[in-house]
Enzyme design. Structure first.
Site, mmCIF file in Angstrom:
data_model
loop_
_atom_site.group_PDB
_atom_site.id
_atom_site.type_symbol
_atom_site.label_atom_id
_atom_site.label_comp_id
_atom_site.label_asym_id
_atom_site.label_seq_id
_atom_site.Cartn_x
_atom_site.Cartn_y
_atom_site.Cartn_z
ATOM 1 C CB CYS A 73 -1.014 -0.049 1.136
ATOM 2 S SG CYS A 73 -2.407 1.036 0.800
ATOM 3 C CG HIS A 154 -2.839 -2.831 4.171
ATOM 4 N ND1 HIS A 154 -1.782 -2.178 4.758
ATOM 5 C CD2 HIS A 154 -3.622 -1.872 3.644
ATOM 6 C CE1 HIS A 154 -1.923 -0.886 4.594
ATOM 7 N NE2 HIS A 154 -3.032 -0.663 3.922
ATOM 8 C CD GLU A 156 0.413 -4.780 5.726
ATOM 9 O OE1 GLU A 156 0.308 -5.464 4.683
ATOM 10 O OE2 GLU A 156 0.392 -3.541 5.740
HETATM 11 N N1 GLN Z 1 -3.461 6.513 1.093
HETATM 12 C C1 GLN Z 1 -2.184 6.229 1.684
HETATM 13 C C2 GLN Z 1 -1.084 6.994 0.956
HETATM 14 O O1 GLN Z 1 -1.339 7.615 -0.049
HETATM 15 C C3 GLN Z 1 -1.877 4.752 1.664
HETATM 16 C C4 GLN Z 1 -2.823 4.064 2.593
HETATM 17 C C5 GLN Z 1 -2.341 2.775 3.146
HETATM 18 O O2 GLN Z 1 -1.150 2.455 3.209
HETATM 19 N N2 GLN Z 1 -3.300 2.058 3.623
HETATM 20 O O3 GLN Z 1 0.018 6.958 1.400
#
Ligand code: GLN
Length: 174
Positions: A73, A154, A156
């Site tokens: 992410c 994610h 994790e």
């Molecule tokens: N929206 C977050 C970003 O732009 C990422 C979100 C996440 O890691 N769940 O960094």
């Protein structure tokens, strides 16, 4: 094998707990010199802007780290921003927190995992060098280029270890 988990911000504890289940030795990475001790690095989810700022503040040079890296992410956004993987990313592509969701991700090897998408990005361009390892509907959500793997979700945050196992396989291949 010793895996480093970048522990500046975000869901690093969750990666460490999951890797314990796989009996992998982990170390929290807070300083660049610690990169010498590890065989691969995970950059967790969190807030990519904050992670990028902290990487700069502590003078990390991930371009010189020639081992496998897995970003989840925000970690995916960080790797794209640093130019370590050649994909374009649209941040918060599904909308705000309210539009976060959990849904099946189909892995290229036929396995299914639950994907937790929290203010997730989308990968909006792909070239021939990018290997798609997982899709959510038609969207590529787990991809790899050379020794860099990124997930827009994610892994994790679930109990499933399949995606982490793919990364461990990549490290062993290197
Ligand atoms: N929206 C977050 C970003 O732009 C990422 C979100 C996440 O890691 N769940 O960094």
């Amino acid at each position: 094998m010793k895996l480093g988990i970048l522990a500046l911000q975000g869901s690093f504890h969750e990666h460490i707990s999951l890797l314990k289940k796989l009996d992998v030795e982990t170390i929290q990475i807070k300083l660049p010199e610690q990169l010498n001790e590890i065989d691969g690095l995970i950059i967790p989810g969190g807030e990519s802007t904050t992670i990028l700022q902290l990487l700069e503040k502590y003078k990390f040079n991930l371009k010189e780290f020639n081992k496998a890296i897995f970003g989840t992410c925000a970690g995916c956004i960080v790797l794209a921003e640093l130019g370590l993987i050649d994909v374009k990313i649209e941040r918060n592509a599904y909308g705000c927190q309210l539009y976060s969701f959990v849904d099946d991700v189909l892995l290229e090897n036929g396995d299914k995992v639950r994907g937790v998408f929290i203010r997730a990005p989308k990968i909006i361009n792909l070239n021939d060098e990018i290997e798609i390892l997982g899709k959510h509907n038609e969207d590529p959500v787990l991809v790899k280029q050379n020794n860099i793997m990124v997930a827009t979700f994610h892994p994790e945050l679930t109990k499933e270890t399949k995606v982490h196992e793919l990364f461990l396989g990549m490290i062993k291949e290197n």
